[in-house]
Scaffold this active site. Structure first.
Site, mmCIF file in Angstrom:
data_model
loop_
_atom_site.group_PDB
_atom_site.id
_atom_site.type_symbol
_atom_site.label_atom_id
_atom_site.label_comp_id
_atom_site.label_asym_id
_atom_site.label_seq_id
_atom_site.Cartn_x
_atom_site.Cartn_y
_atom_site.Cartn_z
ATOM 1 N N ASP A 23 -12.366 0.058 4.501
ATOM 2 C CA ASP A 23 -12.922 1.426 4.604
ATOM 3 C C ASP A 23 -14.532 0.727 4.531
ATOM 4 O O ASP A 23 -15.734 2.414 4.461
ATOM 5 C CB ASP A 23 -12.852 1.983 3.568
ATOM 6 C CG ASP A 23 -11.007 2.348 3.626
ATOM 7 O OD1 ASP A 23 -10.337 2.288 4.893
ATOM 8 O OD2 ASP A 23 -10.983 3.322 2.362
ATOM 9 N N ASP A 55 -2.437 4.709 -2.661
ATOM 10 C CA ASP A 55 -3.954 5.613 -1.243
ATOM 11 C C ASP A 55 -4.425 6.787 -1.813
ATOM 12 O O ASP A 55 -3.560 7.286 -2.355
ATOM 13 C CB ASP A 55 -2.992 5.531 0.059
ATOM 14 C CG ASP A 55 -4.287 5.844 0.933
ATOM 15 O OD1 ASP A 55 -5.317 4.658 1.638
ATOM 16 O OD2 ASP A 55 -4.280 6.729 1.562
ATOM 17 N N ASP A 59 0.909 -0.904 0.049
ATOM 18 C CA ASP A 59 -0.118 -0.241 0.096
ATOM 19 C C ASP A 59 0.867 1.781 -0.254
ATOM 20 O O ASP A 59 2.059 1.246 0.900
ATOM 21 C CB ASP A 59 -0.811 -0.029 1.525
ATOM 22 C CG ASP A 59 -1.982 0.572 0.865
ATOM 23 O OD1 ASP A 59 -2.487 1.935 0.639
ATOM 24 O OD2 ASP A 59 -2.929 0.261 1.578
#
Ligand code: GLC
Ligand code: CA
Length: 551
Positions: free
Chosen positions: A323, A198, A102
């Protein structure tokens, strides 16, 4: 562009997302870690996934659980060491599993050395690494409240589109871009196979940071979503890093939709290979808040639009991540005693489409959203939202009910490995609440049950692997307005599949559409042991999912 190193392996891959904090704790401190991941590599191999995307494991003060990075080249203390990381990636590669890291580059932590320097003085060489202003504009933070914070030491305000501890990096500064390129190359040299970038669509801000339309609930966002220099920045990083390795780059990309996707994702365009679009994740926002049924026609339309894109635009297929609440009950409504059927139905609905499917940890055992009391929430977004809602008189109780359906915490409860204490996740005190249903829903149970969701995922992934009809065939949607059934066809010149999924916990009558022609059919996948062997008009049972090969 030299394209020769890119095999585009993601075109026929299933990717498993690990949220390391909640995956497996090896040392009893209640927090998942890299040695925990290492201990589960055989499990991942057995499951049959091709790659892992791991949420951030870099050094971080954990204001946003690792999405606030204080050192991009080292591992978070709680997760282990760089040696553990090397062992983990070697273990993955030995098992034929790739690792996608990430990359959180829109912002760093305020505890990063760059920011500590930056706030020291206006002539500090790092000052321009961030956005400093004497006066804030009206932009709002994605985590509520203003997007600017006054810093005493700096004597100015800095921009933070997320928490105060996540100052936005200034990508307009070529030095910042070079830092990010170097970081990518550092991890590539260590063997990583790609990045999930991200909030990458936020990196280019409109020059001068003008005020946003005040009525936009996310005030300012029109000035930073896919901003003016986005393509330029992405191209630069692609040329100097991503494209030099056999990588997969998937952007978390609010703003990329089926209409503009070719502009950003086509193989002819340098930059992202694929993107997590948010269209289908927003389609039920009012429904989720109002506790109304999932709007299946809107969902089908969005998915189908992505399916129609040219073959050099690869969709991503996801219904869960760290999320989002769990897809059960979000997409299925109250599943009652039909959790397994519902979960397997979603598996078929997604996996038969073209694109790169993602399985979020626990999805393969049908983990569900979790009942929370106010004191159970730990996510910064939850804490900020509850705080804000509490200021509105008489609203808090209603808000807490709504928030239980929306909270990111739903996805972050620890992985349920067994029916033992703490779901086998930790021998210590878990860092957040464990879903009490772990006594029934856990990996051990699933491995022992030949009819489990987990074994179904395995079966469908095997069916999918190398299957040209699924990987690169055409797509045709039937019954677009039907509120209960998701029905589509996948086809090549010599093979056709008809996929029929009932999203409801009720028996639904199927009337075959007039424009569907076939002479013969054979059932090839289904989530009931006794599904009809041939396509015919008639009852489709609760959450029944059927795949027929038709001629
Ligand atoms: C992304 C991440 C989310 C994080 C945010 C800020 O949306 O997925 O978890 O809070 O970016 O980094
Ligand atoms: Ca631990």
């Amino acid at each position: 562009m030299s394209d020769n190193v890119k095999t585009r392996w993601y075109k026929d891959a299933v990717i498993y997302q690990i949220y390391p904090r909640s995956f497996c704790d090896s040392n009893g401190d209640g927090i998942g870690d890299l040695r925990g991941v290492i201990s589960k590599l055989d499990y991942l191999k057995e499951l049959g996934v091709d790659a892992v995307w791991m949420s951030p494991c870099y050094k971080s003060p954990n204001d946003d659980n690792g999405y606030d990075i204080s050192d991009y080249r080292d591992i978070m203390d709680e997760f282990g060491t760089l040696d553990d990381f090397k062992e983990m990636i070697a273990g993955m590669h030995e098992r034929g599993i790739k690792l996608v890291m990430d990359l959180v580059s829109n912002h760093s932590s305020d505890e990063h050395q760059w920011f500590k320097e930056s706030r020291k003085s206006k002539d500090n060489p790092y000052r321009d690494y961030y956005y400093w202003r004497d006066k804030p504009n009206n932009w709002k933070s994605n985590f509520l409240g203003p997007a600017w914070k006054y810093d005493n030491e700096a004597g100015q305000y800095y921009l933070h589109l997320f928490s105060e501890k996540q100052p936005d990096l200034n990508w307009g500064n070529p030095k910042v871009r070079q830092e990010i390129i170097d970081i990518c190359n550092y991890w590539f040299e260590m063997g990583v196979d790609g990045f999930r970038c991200d909030v990458i669509s936020y990196i280019s801000k409109a020059p001068g940071l003008p005020d946003g339309f005040p009525l936009n609930p996310q005030t300012g966002s029109e000035n930073y979503i896919l901003g003016p220099d986005f393509k330029k920045y992405i191209k630069e990083i692609d040329e100097k890093s991503w494209d030099r390795y056999d990588s997969m780059i998937v952007g978390e990309a609010i703003g990329i939709n089926y209409k503009n996707a070719p502009e950003y994702l086509s193989e002819k365009v340098e930059g992202l290979d694929t993107a997590f679009s948010f269209e289908h994740m927003y389609c039920d926002l009012p429904a989720m808040i109002l506790n109304r049924p999932f709007p299946l026609p809107a969902f089908k339309k969005i998915m189908s639009n992505w399916q129609q894109l040219p073959l050099d635009c690869q969709p991503t297929l996801y219904v869960e991540n760290h999320d989002q609440p769990r897809c059960l009950p979000r997409f299925t409504g109250d599943y009652g005693s039909k959790r397994k059927e519902a979960s397997k139905m979603i598996c078929i609905a997604m996996m038969m489409q073209r694109g790169t499917p993602y399985i979020y940890e626990g999805q393969e055992i049908g983990m569900t959203s979790c009942p929370f009391n106010e004191s159970d929430y730990v996510d910064i977004m939850s804490l900020n939202s509850i705080k804000t809602a509490s200021k509105i008189p008489f609203f808090k109780d209603t808000f807490l009910k709504i928030w239980n359906r929306r909270a990111r915490d739903n996805a972050r409860t620890p992985m349920q490995w067994s029916a033992e204490k703490n779901a086998g996740f930790t021998t210590g005190n878990p860092w957040m609440k464990i879903n009490p249903n772990y006594t029934q829903i856990n990996v051990e149970e699933a491995l022992g049950d030949p009819d489990s969701i987990l074994h179904f995922y395995q079966k469908v992934m095997k069916f999918r692997k190398g299957n040209k009809v699924i990987i690169s065939g055409g797509y045709r949607l039937y019954l677009p307005k039907d509120k209960d059934l998701f029905m589509y066809e996948r086809y090549t010149d010599d093979k056709r599949y008809l996929v029929i999924c009932n999203f409801k916990n009720k028996i639904v009558n199927l009337y075959l559409p007039d424009n569907l022609y076939f002479r013969d059919s054979k059932l090839v996948l289904s989530n009931y042991p006794d599904s009809k062997p041939h396509v015919i008009d008639g009852a489709v049972r609760e959450y029944e999912a059927l795949v027929y090969e038709i001629k």
